[in-house]
Write an enzyme that holds these catalytic residues in place. Structure first.
Site, PDB file in Angstrom:
ATOM      1  N   LYS A  54      25.338  20.207  14.333  1.00 46.12           N
ATOM      2  CA  LYS A  54      24.921  20.032  12.931  1.00 46.12           C
ATOM      3  C   LYS A  54      23.514  19.438  12.868  1.00 46.12           C
ATOM      4  CE  LYS A  54      29.752  19.850  11.609  1.00 46.12           C
ATOM      5  NZ  LYS A  54      30.962  19.072  11.307  1.00 46.12           N
ATOM      6  N   GLN A  98      32.552  12.969  10.355  1.00 43.06           N
ATOM      7  CA  GLN A  98      33.254  13.905  11.234  1.00 43.06           C
ATOM      8  C   GLN A  98      34.722  13.497  11.377  1.00 43.06           C
ATOM      9  OE1 GLN A  98      31.887  16.732  12.368  1.00 43.06           O
ATOM     10  NE2 GLN A  98      33.718  17.343  13.483  1.00 43.06           N
ATOM     11  N   ASP A 121      31.053  18.502   2.588  1.00 47.01           N
ATOM     12  CA  ASP A 121      32.223  19.082   3.258  1.00 47.01           C
ATOM     13  C   ASP A 121      33.188  19.712   2.251  1.00 47.01           C
ATOM     14  OD1 ASP A 121      32.560  19.043   6.066  1.00 47.01           O
ATOM     15  OD2 ASP A 121      32.725  16.861   6.066  1.00 47.01           O
TER      16      ASP A 121
END
Ligand code: GUN
Length: 292
Positions: A54, A98, A121
């Site tokens: 990322k 994460q 997200d």
């Protein structure tokens, strides 16, 4: 028949080119640089790789990226305080924590703490709710990437029997909600299978489009699909190392066995993975635009 290989790498590259233009326009017209923070708690090797990918994607697109690595024993309250600060930070438009998180931290509480306008997200219940009713929202990156793969590959979903194997909040549930909607890569008849499904093969054999998000290497075999199926493989399983120490990856689908039977199939790596990352970049740019 040998299946068409759907290259996520190539399609993600095309989307990235469009994003580059948008990003330079934002810079020129508004002096705005999209910013993403990635937070990794602990030292899970797979998560480290994902966060690294990322970061690299941000670099390539000249998106401002900040990485915060926290020790495995980090407390929930420390993480919540950090998120509170980042919610107020004007340089940061997207916050990504994460998953999975260590046991002492309640994942849901952490997701709730992220400002929905920075939730790139698409995991916050406000965004999940908007998605379910078909309102504009941040879409979760892997399901969104799969929709884009289908659209860019010209695969018809209208009226198709779509079978998803896996009911996670990250992949299976959002995909189900999106693919039944009246939208691109939507209008499908969708079935979800999971660990308690009685006869998995009965369902997978009916699929025009089969989406595997199971987390078990090569769980879907040739005898479980019909001729001409389109297969989207979400799995990334580490099955060993080469003598040179490189990881060997396998999807949830037996690629070699199924590719002679399928009309189209995504490879692992190079299928869904690159799409997930580019959709995160797209959401970050969207979040920056929303801040104007
Ligand atoms: N872990 C596995 N997939 C994801 C994802 O899409 N986002 C986050 N934050 N964590 C993940």
């Amino acid at each position: 028949m040998s299946a068409k290989i759907i290259s996520g790498t190539k399609i993600a590259g095309q989307i990235r080119e469009d994003l580059k233009k948008e990003i330079s326009e934002l810079k020129e017209k508004h002096g705005l640089i999209p910013g993403l923070v990635t937070i990794l708690v602990g030292d899970d090797p797979a998560s480290k790789i994902y966060v690294g990918q990322k970061e690299k994607a941000c670099e390539k697109l000249e998106i401002y990226s900040r990485r915060i690595d926290l020790p495995p024993e980090t407390t929930e309250s420390a993480l919540l305080s950090l998120i509170k600060e980042l919610n107020k930070d004007a340089k940061i438009h997207g916050i990504l924590v994460q998953l999975p998180l260590p046991k002492q931290i309640d994942q849901q509480r952490v997701i709730y703490a992220i400002d929905p306008s920075k939730d790139v997200d698409g995991f916050h219940p406000v965004n999940v709710g908007k998605m379910v009713v078909g309102e504009k929202s941040f879409l979760p990156c892997t399901p969104h990437g799969i929709l884009e793969l289908l659209v860019h590959s010209g695969i018809q979903t209208e009226g198709a029997e779509v079978v998803i194997v896996g009911r996670s909040n990250i992949v299976g549930k959002p995909l189900l909600n999106l693919m039944i909607q009246k939208r691109p890569a939507g209008n499908a008849t969708v079935t979800i299978c999971h660990t308690k499904t009685r006869d998995l093969s009965f369902h997978t054999k009916r699929a025009d489009i089969l989406i595997a998000a199971i987390g078990q290497p090569k769980a879907i075999t040739r005898d479980m699909v019909k001729d001409g199926v389109v297969v989207i493989d979400v799995g990334v399983n580490r099955i060993g190392k080469t003598p040179e120490g490189k990881l060997i990856l396998a999807g949830d689908v037996d690629f070699e066995g199924i590719k002679e039977k399928a009309a189209a199939i995504t490879p692992v790596p190079g299928g869904v993975g690159p799409m997930t990352i580019v959709m995160l970049m797209k959401n970050t740019v969207e979040a920056a635009k929303m801040s104007l």
